[in-house]
Design a protein around this motif. Structure first.
Motif, PDB file in Angstrom:
ATOM      1  N   GLU A 137      -1.274   0.718  -5.853  1.00  0.00           N
ATOM      2  CA  GLU A 137      -0.644   0.360  -7.130  1.00  0.00           C
ATOM      3  C   GLU A 137       0.113  -0.940  -6.925  1.00  0.00           C
ATOM      4  N   ARG A 138      -0.189  -1.928  -7.731  1.00  0.00           N
ATOM      5  CA  ARG A 138       0.506  -3.199  -7.592  1.00  0.00           C
ATOM      6  C   ARG A 138       1.897  -3.056  -8.196  1.00  0.00           C
ATOM      7  N   MET A 139       2.879  -3.586  -7.503  1.00  0.00           N
ATOM      8  CA  MET A 139       4.247  -3.497  -8.006  1.00  0.00           C
ATOM      9  C   MET A 139       4.654  -4.757  -8.761  1.00  0.00           C
ATOM     10  N   ASP A 140       3.833  -5.824  -8.632  1.00  0.00           N
ATOM     11  CA  ASP A 140       4.219  -7.081  -9.259  1.00  0.00           C
ATOM     12  C   ASP A 140       3.869  -7.038 -10.737  1.00  0.00           C
ATOM     13  N   SER A 141       4.701  -7.643 -11.568  1.00  0.00           N
ATOM     14  CA  SER A 141       4.373  -7.756 -12.982  1.00  0.00           C
ATOM     15  C   SER A 141       4.955  -9.059 -13.477  1.00  0.00           C
ATOM     16  N   GLY A 142       4.486  -9.493 -14.643  1.00  0.00           N
ATOM     17  CA  GLY A 142       4.962 -10.761 -15.175  1.00  0.00           C
ATOM     18  C   GLY A 142       4.324 -11.927 -14.467  1.00  0.00           C
ATOM     19  N   PRO A 143       4.743 -13.142 -14.848  1.00  0.00           N
ATOM     20  CA  PRO A 143       4.135 -14.326 -14.241  1.00  0.00           C
ATOM     21  C   PRO A 143       4.404 -14.394 -12.739  1.00  0.00           C
ATOM     22  N   ILE A 144       3.516 -15.050 -12.044  1.00  0.00           N
ATOM     23  CA  ILE A 144       3.648 -15.158 -10.586  1.00  0.00           C
ATOM     24  C   ILE A 144       4.890 -15.982 -10.262  1.00  0.00           C
ATOM     25  N   SER A 145       5.759 -15.421  -9.430  1.00  0.00           N
ATOM     26  CA  SER A 145       6.975 -16.139  -9.069  1.00  0.00           C
ATOM     27  C   SER A 145       7.181 -16.140  -7.557  1.00  0.00           C
ATOM     28  N   THR A 146       6.082 -15.956  -6.830  1.00  0.00           N
ATOM     29  CA  THR A 146       6.165 -15.995  -5.368  1.00  0.00           C
ATOM     30  C   THR A 146       6.367 -17.445  -4.939  1.00  0.00           C
ATOM     31  N   SER A 147       7.196 -17.621  -3.903  1.00  0.00           N
ATOM     32  CA  SER A 147       7.399 -18.979  -3.389  1.00  0.00           C
ATOM     33  C   SER A 147       6.299 -19.330  -2.398  1.00  0.00           C
ATOM     34  N   VAL A 148       5.962 -20.616  -2.366  1.00  0.00           N
ATOM     35  CA  VAL A 148       5.002 -21.128  -1.378  1.00  0.00           C
ATOM     36  C   VAL A 148       5.460 -20.751   0.032  1.00  0.00           C
ATOM     37  N   PHE A 149       6.786 -20.731   0.236  1.00  0.00           N
ATOM     38  CA  PHE A 149       7.312 -20.521   1.587  1.00  0.00           C
ATOM     39  C   PHE A 149       7.494 -19.038   1.918  1.00  0.00           C
ATOM     40  N   GLU A 150       7.254 -18.187   0.948  1.00  0.00           N
ATOM     41  CA  GLU A 150       7.119 -16.761   1.261  1.00  0.00           C
ATOM     42  C   GLU A 150       5.683 -16.478   1.693  1.00  0.00           C
ATOM     43  N   LEU A 151       4.752 -17.189   1.078  1.00  0.00           N
ATOM     44  CA  LEU A 151       3.343 -16.995   1.447  1.00  0.00           C
ATOM     45  C   LEU A 151       3.070 -17.589   2.825  1.00  0.00           C
ATOM     46  N   PHE A 152       3.511 -18.839   3.034  1.00  0.00           N
ATOM     47  CA  PHE A 152       3.302 -19.519   4.321  1.00  0.00           C
ATOM     48  C   PHE A 152       4.574 -19.352   5.152  1.00  0.00           C
ATOM     49  N   LYS A 153       4.571 -18.320   6.002  1.00  0.00           N
ATOM     50  CA  LYS A 153       5.771 -18.026   6.809  1.00  0.00           C
ATOM     51  C   LYS A 153       5.431 -18.212   8.275  1.00  0.00           C
ATOM     52  N   ALA A 154       6.306 -18.884   8.998  1.00  0.00           N
ATOM     53  CA  ALA A 154       6.120 -18.953  10.446  1.00  0.00           C
ATOM     54  C   ALA A 154       6.662 -17.683  11.067  1.00  0.00           C
ATOM     55  N   GLY A 155       5.982 -17.188  12.070  1.00  0.00           N
ATOM     56  CA  GLY A 155       6.461 -15.985  12.750  1.00  0.00           C
ATOM     57  C   GLY A 155       5.513 -15.607  13.864  1.00  0.00           C
ATOM     58  N   PRO A 156       5.921 -14.631  14.653  1.00  0.00           N
ATOM     59  CA  PRO A 156       5.075 -14.237  15.791  1.00  0.00           C
ATOM     60  C   PRO A 156       3.927 -13.329  15.359  1.00  0.00           C
ATOM     61  N   GLY A 157       2.739 -13.514  15.952  1.00  0.00           N
ATOM     62  CA  GLY A 157       1.600 -12.652  15.692  1.00  0.00           C
ATOM     63  C   GLY A 157       1.809 -11.312  16.393  1.00  0.00           C
ATOM     64  N   PRO A 158       0.847 -10.416  16.346  1.00  0.00           N
ATOM     65  CA  PRO A 158      -0.510 -10.671  15.865  1.00  0.00           C
ATOM     66  C   PRO A 158      -0.794 -10.226  14.433  1.00  0.00           C
ATOM     67  N   SER A 159       0.165  -9.607  13.722  1.00  0.00           N
ATOM     68  CA  SER A 159      -0.201  -9.092  12.400  1.00  0.00           C
ATOM     69  C   SER A 159       0.979  -9.213  11.456  1.00  0.00           C
ATOM     70  N   SER A 160       0.728  -9.825  10.299  1.00  0.00           N
ATOM     71  CA  SER A 160       1.825  -9.978   9.351  1.00  0.00           C
ATOM     72  C   SER A 160       2.286  -8.634   8.805  1.00  0.00           C
ATOM     73  N   SER A 161       1.338  -7.736   8.544  1.00  0.00           N
ATOM     74  CA  SER A 161       1.733  -6.445   7.972  1.00  0.00           C
ATOM     75  C   SER A 161       2.230  -5.490   9.048  1.00  0.00           C
ATOM     76  N   HIS A 162       1.809  -5.714  10.308  1.00  0.00           N
ATOM     77  CA  HIS A 162       2.179  -4.788  11.381  1.00  0.00           C
ATOM     78  C   HIS A 162       3.241  -5.374  12.316  1.00  0.00           C
ATOM     79  N   THR A 163       3.474  -6.687  12.233  1.00  0.00           N
ATOM     80  CA  THR A 163       4.434  -7.310  13.139  1.00  0.00           C
ATOM     81  C   THR A 163       5.578  -7.943  12.338  1.00  0.00           C
ATOM     82  N   ILE A 164       5.251  -9.002  11.559  1.00  0.00           N
ATOM     83  CA  ILE A 164       6.310  -9.724  10.845  1.00  0.00           C
ATOM     84  C   ILE A 164       6.980  -8.817   9.802  1.00  0.00           C
ATOM     85  N   GLY A 165       6.169  -8.109   8.998  1.00  0.00           N
ATOM     86  CA  GLY A 165       6.736  -7.243   7.954  1.00  0.00           C
ATOM     87  C   GLY A 165       7.638  -6.163   8.549  1.00  0.00           C
TER      88      GLY A 165
END
Ligand code: SF4
Length: 460
Positions: A2-30
């Motif tokens: 289920e998507r939680m986002d609604s309304g116009p897209i308001s994500t920042s470019v710098f939230e999408l492109f984040k520097a951080g350690p690998g190996p997995s954004s969903s399993h490591t950085i998040g």
């Protein structure tokens, strides 16, 4: 899902492109960000609660439970609980964080102090009723093991974290609101602005930063991408983990450099650059999520070819990155970018679409062609499963980044060569197809290492 986002897209470019350690954004950085956030939440609890604290427990659900060790989730959570910030990690996470002496793993809260360690992290059910696959249930426990405070976080891909019960932070309205590719295209046609200019205007309004400051931050993202290519293309040896995978980027680059045929040389180098970053990621090095860690090699590989081989300058490159961001936003908001949610179509597939858009925008193509390039790249990743062997972001992930980069290049060639008005499949349609395919995909193929290639390599 289920998507939680609604309304116009308001994500920042710098939230999408984040520097951080690998190996997995969903399993490591998040998870690392979530653990750091949970630590901060604990620091705001009343003293009467803090003083009774005796332990922290983190339960992992979904794909996090299945592939935590191979993805470094345990190390990442401990690092976050100990106060490390992924955005400030200048190099890979300390590999020995799991075996640090207990006095280095001490968490103090009020008049309590206790040790956190691998025993604080408990894999739980792979299939569950939470709205997102990668779920973390954080608990502060008393001496009897009863919860004093709990919080549930969802790692939804690309290093993004959503907390149960916490509404999205209020943001300013973007001056050019859009939610779909069609709305974005209409804005572009109506205003004469490119996709990159629309994303830039929205970023300025959302962040309150001026154009120059945003350009500086974009250059910072691009520099981190370049450094990950440069490090990866020099590194040799075996990647961490049980698979014994040798790094190949340096060899591929040398081999490509020795080729006389310019086309083979070009393609060989594109492969080498994608391998370089994907191998850096697999080694836990600092990369940029684009849109995720697992797919972090695709955009930098195409970027390196844009700069080094097509000779396009900084303005073209920044514009390309902004157009790539638009594609990443659309995919994240309308389908998903986590292998655990939609399979690898959402990671390497979206990365390839972003890279195709970046190349088309950098080359100065009109918005319809930029969109079509992204659509073609995504269309030919539809249905792609996520089946990392042994739970490591190595096989098939590293080679897959190279394939994503090559497809991005070809998608731009195809889109640029056709009459845009005759293109039949829109980017919205491809994203919708990705969402539906992801919803129907068996959990075996969503970053659990329980199906596909992950079980067809018996020696692993
Ligand atoms: S197979 Fe794709 S989605 Fe899965 S871990 Fe590898 S790169 Fe990520």
């Amino acid at each position: 899902m289920e998507r939680m986002d609604s309304g116009p897209i308001s994500t920042s470019v710098f939230e999408l492109f984040k520097a951080g350690p690998g190996p997995s954004s969903s399993h490591t950085i998040g998870p690392m960000e979530a653990a750091l956030d949970f630590r901060r939440q604990l620091e705001t609890l009343p003293e009467s609660v803090q003083d009774r604290a005796a332990a922290v427990e983190v339960r992992l659900f979904g794909s996090l439970s299945a592939t935590a060790v191979g993805h470094g989730t345990d190390k990442a959570i401990l690092a976050g609980l100990l106060g490390f910030d992924p955005a400030r990690c200048s190099e890979a996470l300390p590999g020995d964080i799991l075996v640090l002496q207990p006095d280095k793993r001490r968490l103090s809260l009020g008049r309590s102090a206790f040790v956190v360690g691998p025993e604080s992290i408990r894999p739980d059910r792979i299939q569950h009723d939470y709205p997102f696959s990668n779920t973390l249930l954080f608990s502060l426990l008393d001496a009897a093991g009863f919860p004093l405070y709990q919080a549930t976080a969802y790692s939804v891909g690309g290093g993004f974290v959503q907390w149960e019960g916490r509404p999205p932070e209020a943001r300013r309205d973007p001056p050019f609101p859009y939610r779909t590719a069609e709305e974005l295209r209409r804005l572009s046609l109506g205003t004469g602005l490119t996709l990159a200019q629309i994303v830039l205007q929205n970023e300025m309004a959302l962040s309150g930063l001026d154009r120059n400051r945003i350009h500086e931050r974009l250059d910072g993202v691009l520099d981190t991408m370049r450094r990950s290519v440069q490090r990866g293309v020099r590194a040799e040896g075996v990647l961490p983990g049980a698979l014994g995978v040798w790094r190949k980027a340096a060899h591929l680059a040398r081999k490509a450099d020795s080729l006389d045929d310019p086309l083979n040389r070009f393609l060989g180098l594109l492969n080498a650059y994608a391998f370089a970053v994907a191998e850096e990621n697999a080694a836990g090095g600092v990369i940029v999520t684009a849109p995720t860690c697992g797919a972090a090699g695709v955009v930098p590989a195409v970027l390196t070819m844009i700069e080094g081989h097509l000779g396009l300058g900084p303005e073209a490159v920044r514009s390309g990155l902004l157009a790539a961001a638009a594609v990443g936003f659309l995919a994240k908001n309308n389908a998903g970018i986590a292998g655990a949610e939609v399979g690898c179509q959402g990671e390497v597939g979206v990365a390839s679409a972003m890279a195709a858009a970046m190349l088309a925008q950098a080359r100065g193509f009109p918005s319809e062609i930029v969109e079509n390039a992204a659509e073609i790249a995504l269309e030919h990743h539809l249905g792609l499963t996520c089946d990392p062997v042994g739970g490591y972001v190595q096989i098939p992930c590293i080679e897959r980044n190279a394939m994503g980069a090559l497809k991005a290049y070809n998608a731009c060639l195809l889109a640029g060569a056709e009459d845009a008005s005759r293109h039949r499949v829109s980017l919205d349609m491809a994203i919708r197809a990705m969402s539906e395919t992801g919803r129907d995909m068996n959990v075996k193929y969503k970053e659990t290492a329980m199906g596909g290639l992950a079980v067809c390599l018996p020696e692993c």
